[in-house]
Design an enzyme around this catalytic site. Structure first.
Site, PDB file in Angstrom:
ATOM      1  N   PHE A  59       0.808  -1.224   0.000  1.00 15.40           N
ATOM      2  CA  PHE A  59       0.000   0.000   0.000  1.00 15.40           C
ATOM      3  C   PHE A  59       0.846   1.281   0.000  1.00 15.40           C
ATOM      4  CE2 PHE A  59       0.497  -1.321   4.478  1.00 15.40           C
ATOM      5  CZ  PHE A  59       0.937  -0.150   5.081  1.00 15.40           C
ATOM      6  N   ARG A  87      -4.942   6.795  20.079  1.00 18.60           N
ATOM      7  CA  ARG A  87      -5.275   5.646  19.220  1.00 18.60           C
ATOM      8  C   ARG A  87      -6.694   5.145  19.533  1.00 18.60           C
ATOM      9  NH1 ARG A  87      -1.529   4.399  15.017  1.00 18.60           N
ATOM     10  NH2 ARG A  87      -2.979   2.675  14.788  1.00 18.60           N
ATOM     11  N   THR A  93      -7.382   1.087  12.246  1.00 21.55           N
ATOM     12  CA  THR A  93      -6.859   1.558  10.958  1.00 21.55           C
ATOM     13  C   THR A  93      -7.898   1.418   9.855  1.00 21.55           C
ATOM     14  OG1 THR A  93      -4.661   0.854  11.661  1.00 21.55           O
ATOM     15  CG2 THR A  93      -4.972   1.247   9.307  1.00 21.55           C
ATOM     16  N   ARG A 104     -12.286   7.817  13.124  1.00 24.00           N
ATOM     17  CA  ARG A 104     -12.278   7.099  11.848  1.00 24.00           C
ATOM     18  C   ARG A 104     -13.667   6.553  11.502  1.00 24.00           C
ATOM     19  NH1 ARG A 104      -6.243   4.417  12.573  1.00 24.00           N
ATOM     20  NH2 ARG A 104      -5.135   5.872  11.211  1.00 24.00           N
ATOM     21  N   ASN A 114      -8.405   7.106   5.683  1.00 21.43           N
ATOM     22  CA  ASN A 114      -9.011   6.872   6.997  1.00 21.43           C
ATOM     23  C   ASN A 114      -8.929   8.081   7.922  1.00 21.43           C
ATOM     24  OD1 ASN A 114      -6.305   6.712   7.473  1.00 21.43           O
ATOM     25  ND2 ASN A 114      -6.320   4.673   8.402  1.00 21.43           N
ATOM     26  N   HIS A 117      -4.083  10.423  10.958  1.00 29.47           N
ATOM     27  CA  HIS A 117      -2.921   9.668  11.428  1.00 29.47           C
ATOM     28  C   HIS A 117      -2.841   9.786  12.944  1.00 29.47           C
ATOM     29  CE1 HIS A 117       1.226   8.270  11.824  1.00 29.47           C
ATOM     30  NE2 HIS A 117       1.415   9.302  12.619  1.00 29.47           N
TER      31      HIS A 117
END
Ligand code: CDP
Ligand code: MG
Length: 139
Positions: A59, A87, A93, A104, A114, A117
């Site tokens: 990716f 997070r 993710t 997200r 998404n 970061h």
């Protein structure tokens, strides 16, 4: 002991959709203090360097192209247990796996696009903040 700093970027798709204000509000509401903030555009070289850890993965090329496709917002954030708590706030993710109420889940459009970061360690948070912000750009 967990550090107090993490680093985030609002990715080009989220910026282009005008989600910056909503995302920053979620970040503030979750107790993070913005210590540095800028809107900017990454060159392919800069995006490639930022994501160098993923070089060689399937990716990577697409990610670098995407991350240099338009403006982003970079921010340095402060909170106790910053990396882990951030997070949790952004979610998995892959937005298909992201928990309800996460950034997200609300703002991502795909695994690549998404929305945001988030640093994965205290060490990388500092490296990433240094990548974007000089001393006088931090409060
Ligand atoms: O961003 P996060 O730390 O959650 O994930 P990562 O594994 O460090 O991957 C970095 C970024 O690459 C992700 O946020 C996605 O934008 C992208 N990615 C992708 O497009 N396809 C994958 N299979 C994995 C990651
Ligand atoms: Mg990562």
């Amino acid at each position: 002991m967990a550090g107090k700093t993490t680093f985030t970027m609002i990715k080009p798709s989220a910026f282009a959709s005008n989600y910056t204000g909503g995302i920053l509000k979620m970040i503030n509401d979750a107790g993070f203090v913005i210590k540095a903030l800028k809107a900017t555009c990454l060159t392919k070289e800069q995006a490639g360097a930022f994501y160098a850890v993923h070089q060689g993965k399937p990716f990577y090329d697409s990610l670098v192209k995407f991350m240099s496709s338009g403006p982003i917002v970079a921010a340095m954030l402060e909170k106790d247990n910053a990396v882990e708590d951030f997070r949790t706030l952004i979610g998995a993710t892959n937005p298909a796996n992201a928990a309800e109420g996460t950034i997200r889940k609300l703002y991502a459009v795909s695994l690549e696009e998404n929305a945001v970061h988030g640093s994965d360690s205290d060490e990388n948070a500092n490296i990433e903040a240094d990548f974007f912000f000089s001393k006088i750009e931090r409060v």
